[in-house]
Design a protein around this motif. Structure first.
Motif, PDB file in Angstrom:
ATOM      1  N   GLY A 139       0.812  -1.096   0.222  1.00 21.68           N
ATOM      2  CA  GLY A 139       0.012  -0.152  -0.046  1.00 21.68           C
ATOM      3  C   GLY A 139       0.932   1.384   0.061  1.00 21.68           C
ATOM      4  O   GLY A 139       1.882   1.489  -0.968  1.00 21.68           O
ATOM      5  N   HIS A 140       0.609   1.968   1.029  1.00 21.04           N
ATOM      6  CA  HIS A 140       1.365   3.293   1.139  1.00 21.04           C
ATOM      7  C   HIS A 140       2.345   3.187   2.419  1.00 21.04           C
ATOM      8  O   HIS A 140       2.258   2.561   3.170  1.00 21.04           O
ATOM      9  N   ALA A 141       3.225   4.484   2.582  1.00 19.73           N
ATOM     10  CA  ALA A 141       4.022   4.421   3.641  1.00 19.73           C
ATOM     11  C   ALA A 141       3.464   4.352   4.945  1.00 19.73           C
ATOM     12  O   ALA A 141       3.570   3.640   5.852  1.00 19.73           O
ATOM     13  N   PHE A 142       2.436   5.210   4.913  1.00 21.96           N
ATOM     14  CA  PHE A 142       1.697   5.155   6.350  1.00 21.96           C
ATOM     15  C   PHE A 142       0.492   4.603   6.379  1.00 21.96           C
ATOM     16  O   PHE A 142      -0.417   4.703   7.309  1.00 21.96           O
ATOM     17  N   ALA A 143      -0.149   4.071   5.312  1.00 26.64           N
ATOM     18  CA  ALA A 143      -1.324   3.090   5.391  1.00 26.64           C
ATOM     19  C   ALA A 143      -1.190   2.056   4.524  1.00 26.64           C
ATOM     20  O   ALA A 143      -1.161   2.139   3.417  1.00 26.64           O
ATOM     21  N   SER A 144      -1.182   0.721   5.131  1.00 29.66           N
ATOM     22  CA  SER A 144      -0.838  -0.319   4.603  1.00 29.66           C
ATOM     23  C   SER A 144      -1.972  -1.306   4.798  1.00 29.66           C
ATOM     24  O   SER A 144      -2.577  -1.242   5.947  1.00 29.66           O
ATOM     25  N   GLY A 145      -2.291  -2.449   4.113  1.00 29.30           N
ATOM     26  CA  GLY A 145      -2.810  -3.649   4.093  1.00 29.30           C
ATOM     27  C   GLY A 145      -2.150  -4.974   4.267  1.00 29.30           C
ATOM     28  O   GLY A 145      -1.154  -5.282   3.577  1.00 29.30           O
ATOM     29  N   ALA A 146      -2.600  -5.892   5.127  1.00 26.91           N
ATOM     30  CA  ALA A 146      -1.830  -7.205   5.195  1.00 26.91           C
ATOM     31  C   ALA A 146      -2.511  -8.236   5.358  1.00 26.91           C
ATOM     32  O   ALA A 146      -3.860  -7.921   5.823  1.00 26.91           O
ATOM     33  N   THR A 147      -2.174  -9.348   5.485  1.00 31.13           N
ATOM     34  CA  THR A 147      -3.105 -10.572   5.543  1.00 31.13           C
ATOM     35  C   THR A 147      -2.334 -11.711   6.008  1.00 31.13           C
ATOM     36  O   THR A 147      -1.258 -11.867   6.053  1.00 31.13           O
ATOM     37  N   LEU A 148      -2.963 -12.133   7.301  1.00 34.79           N
ATOM     38  CA  LEU A 148      -2.330 -13.005   8.105  1.00 34.79           C
ATOM     39  C   LEU A 148      -3.227 -14.391   7.940  1.00 34.79           C
ATOM     40  O   LEU A 148      -4.292 -14.632   8.085  1.00 34.79           O
ATOM     41  N   TYR A 149      -2.368 -15.697   7.841  1.00 38.27           N
ATOM     42  CA  TYR A 149      -3.145 -17.087   7.586  1.00 38.27           C
ATOM     43  C   TYR A 149      -3.205 -17.560   9.097  1.00 38.27           C
ATOM     44  O   TYR A 149      -3.964 -18.610   8.997  1.00 38.27           O
ATOM     45  N   SER A 150      -2.745 -16.900  10.001  1.00 40.90           N
ATOM     46  CA  SER A 150      -3.125 -17.683  11.554  1.00 40.90           C
ATOM     47  C   SER A 150      -2.739 -16.206  12.391  1.00 40.90           C
ATOM     48  O   SER A 150      -1.983 -15.568  12.173  1.00 40.90           O
ATOM     49  N   LEU A 151      -3.601 -16.400  13.598  1.00 44.13           N
ATOM     50  CA  LEU A 151      -3.287 -15.449  14.524  1.00 44.13           C
ATOM     51  C   LEU A 151      -2.052 -15.301  15.296  1.00 44.13           C
ATOM     52  O   LEU A 151      -1.563 -14.366  15.661  1.00 44.13           O
ATOM     53  N   ASP A 152      -1.388 -16.512  14.940  1.00 42.80           N
ATOM     54  CA  ASP A 152       0.071 -16.768  15.502  1.00 42.80           C
ATOM     55  C   ASP A 152       0.963 -15.663  15.028  1.00 42.80           C
ATOM     56  O   ASP A 152       2.007 -15.215  15.469  1.00 42.80           O
ATOM     57  N   GLU A 153       0.720 -15.095  13.691  1.00 43.27           N
ATOM     58  CA  GLU A 153       1.656 -14.196  12.870  1.00 43.27           C
ATOM     59  C   GLU A 153       1.416 -13.061  13.494  1.00 43.27           C
ATOM     60  O   GLU A 153       2.347 -11.990  13.150  1.00 43.27           O
ATOM     61  N   LEU A 154       0.299 -12.679  13.921  1.00 43.55           N
ATOM     62  CA  LEU A 154       0.322 -11.403  14.720  1.00 43.55           C
ATOM     63  C   LEU A 154       1.361 -10.797  15.545  1.00 43.55           C
ATOM     64  O   LEU A 154       1.965  -9.781  15.567  1.00 43.55           O
ATOM     65  N   GLU A 155       1.895 -11.849  16.369  1.00 47.04           N
ATOM     66  CA  GLU A 155       2.985 -11.444  17.283  1.00 47.04           C
ATOM     67  C   GLU A 155       4.294 -11.120  16.504  1.00 47.04           C
ATOM     68  O   GLU A 155       4.909 -10.108  16.822  1.00 47.04           O
ATOM     69  N   GLU A 156       4.452 -11.883  15.582  1.00 43.91           N
ATOM     70  CA  GLU A 156       5.687 -11.610  14.574  1.00 43.91           C
ATOM     71  C   GLU A 156       5.416  -9.960  13.768  1.00 43.91           C
ATOM     72  O   GLU A 156       6.548  -9.369  13.818  1.00 43.91           O
ATOM     73  N   LEU A 157       4.239  -9.763  13.344  1.00 44.56           N
ATOM     74  CA  LEU A 157       3.903  -8.542  12.789  1.00 44.56           C
ATOM     75  C   LEU A 157       4.243  -7.648  13.758  1.00 44.56           C
ATOM     76  O   LEU A 157       5.002  -6.338  13.628  1.00 44.56           O
ATOM     77  N   VAL A 158       3.736  -7.666  15.072  1.00 39.99           N
ATOM     78  CA  VAL A 158       3.953  -6.647  16.211  1.00 39.99           C
ATOM     79  C   VAL A 158       5.398  -6.585  16.563  1.00 39.99           C
ATOM     80  O   VAL A 158       5.953  -5.170  16.481  1.00 39.99           O
ATOM     81  N   ARG A 159       6.394  -7.491  16.303  1.00 45.96           N
ATOM     82  CA  ARG A 159       7.582  -7.468  16.814  1.00 45.96           C
ATOM     83  C   ARG A 159       8.322  -6.570  15.763  1.00 45.96           C
ATOM     84  O   ARG A 159       9.094  -5.776  16.157  1.00 45.96           O
ATOM     85  N   GLN A 160       8.202  -6.855  14.326  1.00 45.72           N
ATOM     86  CA  GLN A 160       8.644  -6.353  13.391  1.00 45.72           C
ATOM     87  C   GLN A 160       8.409  -4.811  13.216  1.00 45.72           C
ATOM     88  O   GLN A 160       9.352  -3.932  13.057  1.00 45.72           O
ATOM     89  N   LEU A 161       7.325  -4.544  13.575  1.00 47.16           N
ATOM     90  CA  LEU A 161       6.854  -2.937  13.689  1.00 47.16           C
ATOM     91  C   LEU A 161       7.361  -2.311  14.807  1.00 47.16           C
ATOM     92  O   LEU A 161       7.815  -1.290  14.684  1.00 47.16           O
ATOM     93  N   GLU A 162       7.650  -3.143  16.045  1.00 42.90           N
ATOM     94  CA  GLU A 162       8.407  -2.523  17.021  1.00 42.90           C
ATOM     95  C   GLU A 162       9.752  -2.440  16.641  1.00 42.90           C
ATOM     96  O   GLU A 162      10.283  -1.294  17.174  1.00 42.90           O
ATOM     97  N   VAL A 163      10.485  -3.219  16.112  1.00 40.32           N
ATOM     98  CA  VAL A 163      11.658  -2.897  15.700  1.00 40.32           C
ATOM     99  C   VAL A 163      12.190  -1.884  14.800  1.00 40.32           C
ATOM    100  O   VAL A 163      12.673  -0.884  14.904  1.00 40.32           O
ATOM    101  N   LYS A 164      10.823  -1.576  14.073  1.00 44.29           N
ATOM    102  CA  LYS A 164      11.038  -0.571  12.897  1.00 44.29           C
ATOM    103  C   LYS A 164      10.772   1.089  13.768  1.00 44.29           C
ATOM    104  O   LYS A 164      11.549   1.757  13.524  1.00 44.29           O
ATOM    105  N   VAL A 165       9.739   0.855  14.530  1.00 45.89           N
ATOM    106  CA  VAL A 165       9.587   2.112  15.286  1.00 45.89           C
ATOM    107  C   VAL A 165      10.726   2.549  16.307  1.00 45.89           C
ATOM    108  O   VAL A 165      10.818   3.680  16.205  1.00 45.89           O
ATOM    109  N   ASN A 166      11.257   1.607  16.706  1.00 44.12           N
ATOM    110  CA  ASN A 166      12.297   1.955  17.783  1.00 44.12           C
ATOM    111  C   ASN A 166      13.710   2.202  17.159  1.00 44.12           C
ATOM    112  O   ASN A 166      14.608   2.712  17.795  1.00 44.12           O
ATOM    113  N   GLY A 167      13.472   1.588  15.757  1.00 46.44           N
ATOM    114  CA  GLY A 167      15.058   1.513  15.013  1.00 46.44           C
ATOM    115  C   GLY A 167      15.528   3.179  14.589  1.00 46.44           C
ATOM    116  O   GLY A 167      16.328   3.660  14.584  1.00 46.44           O
TER     117      GLY A 167
END
Ligand code: AMP
Length: 307
Positions: free
Chosen positions: A279-307
């Motif tokens: 999508g866009h830099a500040f507005a994107s969409g994504a698809t998870l095939y299991s809710l377990d993936e949410l933790e990893e998505l949050v982790r990657q976002l945290e790394v990016k935000v804190n980086g």
């Protein structure tokens, strides 16, 4: 616009496409172009493609999708970054014109009008008409204005530029009633209030990332569709503590989870693309095939935000 008009002149059948999960800009650019082309080329067969059972259709007057005939066709694809996200079958078309404002990942058209800095595809379409002094019929102008307002969040996002206001001004000059448009767009119901209440009571957060999750059951209890659930994503916007906020909704039919990701100033698009999205830099969409993936998505976002 000249090149596009020249191409349109070469075909009797023009099919207008946009992306799956249509939003106000996808519909706005599609309907805006549809009604304007219909007024300009009365003899041509102009057809709308894509699923038409979205509840957003209440913002537009009734329309006839038209029928595809067995003849040479030109596809105009609006607001769609990559071929896989086109709603409808494009194989029947001889040539493709792509008009889009997403980050360029796939220039699948024979002609590609891509402007990543435009607030919306509706802005691009409006300015293409303005360039040629084309009169935009009222239905089309209303749809294009809603497209700009939808994708810029009423001129709030940083994608809003002098071009956005130039396009809005051209549409206003065509006589649209923006008060009536805003009233229909922003009027809420008690049901909306219940959804917001649910989100405030159940949202989750980790560091600077906040999200809410609506299971299929929650959606049913709140009497909303999955698409409507996603549209509440900005309920979590504008809280100092959170740099990124998300709506996670269960798509039971397809056994997946749709994530709408928004951010104040962290570029989240690349992370979204790692999770079958973009999508866009500040507005994107994504698809998870299991809710377990949410933790990893949050982790990657945290790394990016804190980086
Ligand atoms: P959404 O959260 O679904 O409203 O999507 C936010 C923005 O990202 C919209 O402009 C969508 O068109 C775009 N988008 C969503 N999913 C994808 C994807 N898989 N690929 C490219 N763009 C996307």
């Amino acid at each position: 616009m000249r090149e596009i008009l020249k191409k349109i002149n070469e075909y009797n059948q023009i099919i207008l496409y946009r992306h799956v999960n249509p939003d106000l800009d996808a519909f706005g650019s599609q309907f805006g172009l549809y009604w304007t082309l219909k007024s300009l080329f009365k003899e041509k067969n102009i057809v709308l493609e894509g699923n038409m059972d979205s509840d957003l259709l209440r913002y537009y007057p009734s329309f006839d999708k038209g029928t595809i005939h067995n003849e040479r066709s030109l596809a105009i694809v609006l607001d769609t970054a990559n071929k896989e996200r086109i709603d409808g079958h494009i194989e029947c078309c001889d040539e493709i014109i792509k008009i889009d404002h997403h980050v360029v990942v796939d220039s699948y058209g024979n002609i590609n009008r891509e402007n990543e800095t435009a607030s919306s595809c509706s802005e691009i379409i409006t300015l293409l008409f303005k360039q040629e002094n084309i009169t935009i019929p009222m239905n089309a102008a209303n749809a294009l204005y809603l497209g700009i307002v939808g994708d810029s969040n009423r001129f709030l996002y940083s994608s809003t530029s002098t071009s956005t206001f130039e396009a809005a001004s051209y549409l206003l000059a065509s006589g649209i009633d923006i008060n009536a448009l805003y009233q229909s767009l922003y009027m809420k119901t008690k049901k909306d209030l219940e959804v917001v209440k649910y989100i405030y009571n159940h949202y989750q957060s980790k560091g600077k990332i906040a999200w809410f999750y609506l299971s299929d059951n929650d959606l049913k209890e709140l009497h909303i569709t999955r698409e409507q659930g996603s549209q509440f994503v900005n309920t979590l916007a504008n809280y100092e503590e959170f740099c990124v906020w998300m709506a996670v909704t269960e798509n039971k039919e397809n056994s997946c989870f749709r994530v709408s990701i928004r951010s104040r100033n962290t570029d989240i698009r690349e992370i979204a693309s790692r999770f079958h999205g973009g999508g866009h830099a500040f507005a994107s969409g994504a698809t998870l095939y299991s809710l377990d993936e949410l933790e990893e998505l949050v982790r990657q976002l945290e790394v990016k935000v804190n980086g």
